[in-house]
Scaffold this active site. Structure first.
Site, PDB file in Angstrom:
ATOM      1  N   CYS A  46       3.979  18.951 -18.365  1.00 34.52           N
ATOM      2  CA  CYS A  46       4.396  17.860 -19.245  1.00 34.52           C
ATOM      3  C   CYS A  46       5.355  18.374 -20.319  1.00 34.52           C
ATOM      4  CB  CYS A  46       3.159  17.251 -19.899  1.00 34.52           C
ATOM      5  SG  CYS A  46       3.548  16.003 -21.128  1.00 34.52           S
ATOM      6  N   THR A  82       0.340  -3.288   8.677  1.00 34.76           N
ATOM      7  CA  THR A  82      -0.878  -2.703   8.123  1.00 34.76           C
ATOM      8  C   THR A  82      -2.018  -2.864   9.118  1.00 34.76           C
ATOM      9  OG1 THR A  82      -2.448  -2.743   6.288  1.00 34.76           O
ATOM     10  CG2 THR A  82      -1.370  -4.828   6.797  1.00 34.76           C
ATOM     11  N   CYS A  91       1.102  12.765 -16.880  1.00 29.01           N
ATOM     12  CA  CYS A  91       0.450  13.934 -17.464  1.00 29.01           C
ATOM     13  C   CYS A  91      -1.061  13.728 -17.442  1.00 29.01           C
ATOM     14  CB  CYS A  91       0.926  14.159 -18.892  1.00 29.01           C
ATOM     15  SG  CYS A  91       0.053  15.517 -19.703  1.00 29.01           S
ATOM     16  N   GLN A 123       0.840  -1.204   0.000  1.00 28.68           N
ATOM     17  CA  GLN A 123       0.000   0.000   0.000  1.00 28.68           C
ATOM     18  C   GLN A 123       0.870   1.247   0.000  1.00 28.68           C
ATOM     19  OE1 GLN A 123      -3.356  -0.583   3.077  1.00 28.68           O
ATOM     20  NE2 GLN A 123      -1.888  -2.201   3.500  1.00 28.68           N
ATOM     21  N   ASP A 152       6.353   4.458  -1.582  1.00 26.77           N
ATOM     22  CA  ASP A 152       7.704   4.975  -1.375  1.00 26.77           C
ATOM     23  C   ASP A 152       8.791   4.255  -2.174  1.00 26.77           C
ATOM     24  OD1 ASP A 152       8.003   2.550   0.055  1.00 26.77           O
ATOM     25  OD2 ASP A 152       7.497   3.516   1.952  1.00 26.77           O
ATOM     26  N   HIS A 196      -1.391   1.462  -4.420  1.00 23.41           N
ATOM     27  CA  HIS A 196      -1.744   2.883  -4.432  1.00 23.41           C
ATOM     28  C   HIS A 196      -0.839   3.717  -5.343  1.00 23.41           C
ATOM     29  CE1 HIS A 196      -3.709   2.141  -0.277  1.00 23.41           C
ATOM     30  NE2 HIS A 196      -4.636   2.191  -1.197  1.00 23.41           N
ATOM     31  N   CYS A 254       3.425  17.855 -23.878  1.00 22.76           N
ATOM     32  CA  CYS A 254       2.214  18.562 -24.320  1.00 22.76           C
ATOM     33  C   CYS A 254       1.861  19.779 -23.482  1.00 22.76           C
ATOM     34  CB  CYS A 254       1.031  17.585 -24.360  1.00 22.76           C
ATOM     35  SG  CYS A 254       0.308  17.279 -22.742  1.00 22.76           S
ATOM     36  N   ALA A 298       8.623  -4.683  12.539  1.00 21.25           N
ATOM     37  CA  ALA A 298       8.795  -5.433  11.288  1.00 21.25           C
ATOM     38  C   ALA A 298      10.259  -5.797  11.063  1.00 21.25           C
ATOM     39  CB  ALA A 298       8.267  -4.605  10.119  1.00 21.25           C
TER      40      ALA A 298
HETATM   41 ZN    ZN Z   1       1.331  15.528 -21.699  1.00 24.22          ZN
END
Ligand code: ZN
Length: 261
Positions: free
Chosen positions: A155, A196, A134, A108, A111, A126, A158, A240
């Site tokens: 962008c 989690t 873009c 989830q 990073d 996620h 564009c 952990a």
């Molecule tokens: Zn673009």
């Protein structure tokens, strides 16, 4: 190894045996695995939401106020989280993948620390801060190639507005990540829940998918979660980094002793 509690040791031993016998073990990770890399969780007493208003990560707010939103996104996700490094928990999982005991990670977190630690089969439920996308032409660019000196970034192809390639509040999960996660969860013999709390929908449903298809659920957490009393078969209480280091050693050791005979 700092783990002295006999009950935890017994549970680690049991968990390592289950993982060794499993044909498909999938890890499902949350904010807790990255806390020891210095990344605060979003929720909880020291969470980011005690300092920041989560509205800046709402997709409609972002569309209407891209500069304001980007200022906080840059501060939190690029200046700060972007500099974090994997910890021993990330490395333990990557080693277990290399030796064939972990088949995939569904994370989830956005990073990128699992990949930095060397894990290759990672589904980013996620999304990620590693890319910008873009909003007009939908092209993706590595974040490191785009300057954030002037906000919002635009962008190079564009001129459209660039956004981080992670899921904002008010947005659905990207279809591919959702489908792949479901499939992995269904095929798992063992699901290893790490750091989690099970509060974020719809990600929190993934372990239930595994449980419903017969998987054994091993949970690593510093305190009980919404899963603990409902679906967890083996609860490994602790940080952990400490638990996974010992668990990985235990799994590998057993492999070594099997090879001798
Ligand atoms: Zn673009």
């Amino acid at each position: 190894m700092k783990i002295s509690d006999n009950k935890i040791k017994r549970n680690i031993f049991q968990a390592s045996s289950v993982i060794r016998d499993s044909k498909c073990t999938v890890a499902f990770t949350g904010a807790g695995i990255s806390v020891e890399s210095g990344i605060p969780p979003f929720r909880g007493p020291d969470g980011l939401w005690t300092k920041y208003d989560p509205v800046f990560l709402d997709i409609n707010y972002f569309r209407n106020n891209p500069v304001k939103s980007w200022q906080l996104i840059k501060e939190i996700f690029f200046d700060f989280i972007g500099k974090a490094r994997p910890n021993t928990a990330h490395y333990a999982l990557s080693n277990l993948e290399k030796s064939g005991y972990i088949h995939s990670i569904i994370t989830q977190n956005i990073d990128n620390l699992h990949q930095e630690a060397g894990s290759t089969s990672v589904i980013e439920y996620h999304g990620t801060i590693k890319n910008l996308k873009c909003m007009k032409c939908l092209r993706r660019f590595p974040s490191e190639d785009i300057s954030l000196k002037r906000l919002p970034p635009i962008c190079p192809e564009c001129g459209g507005l660039l956004r981080p390639d992670f899921v904002f509040f008010g947005e659905p999960i990207q279809e591919e990540a959702g489908q792949l996660s479901r499939k992995k969860a269904e095929n798992a013999d063992v699901m290893l829940l790490i750091g989690t709390t099970g509060e974020i929908m719809p990600a929190s449903l993934i372990p239930y998918t595994s449980k419903n298809t017969g998987a054994t659920i091993i949970e690593v957490n510093i305190s009980e979660s919404t899963y603990s009393s409902k679906i967890t078969d083996i609860f490994l209480h602790g940080k952990a980094s400490e638990i996974l280091t010992v668990l990985a050693q235990e799994v590998e050791q057993e492999r070594g002793s099997h090879l001798k005979y």
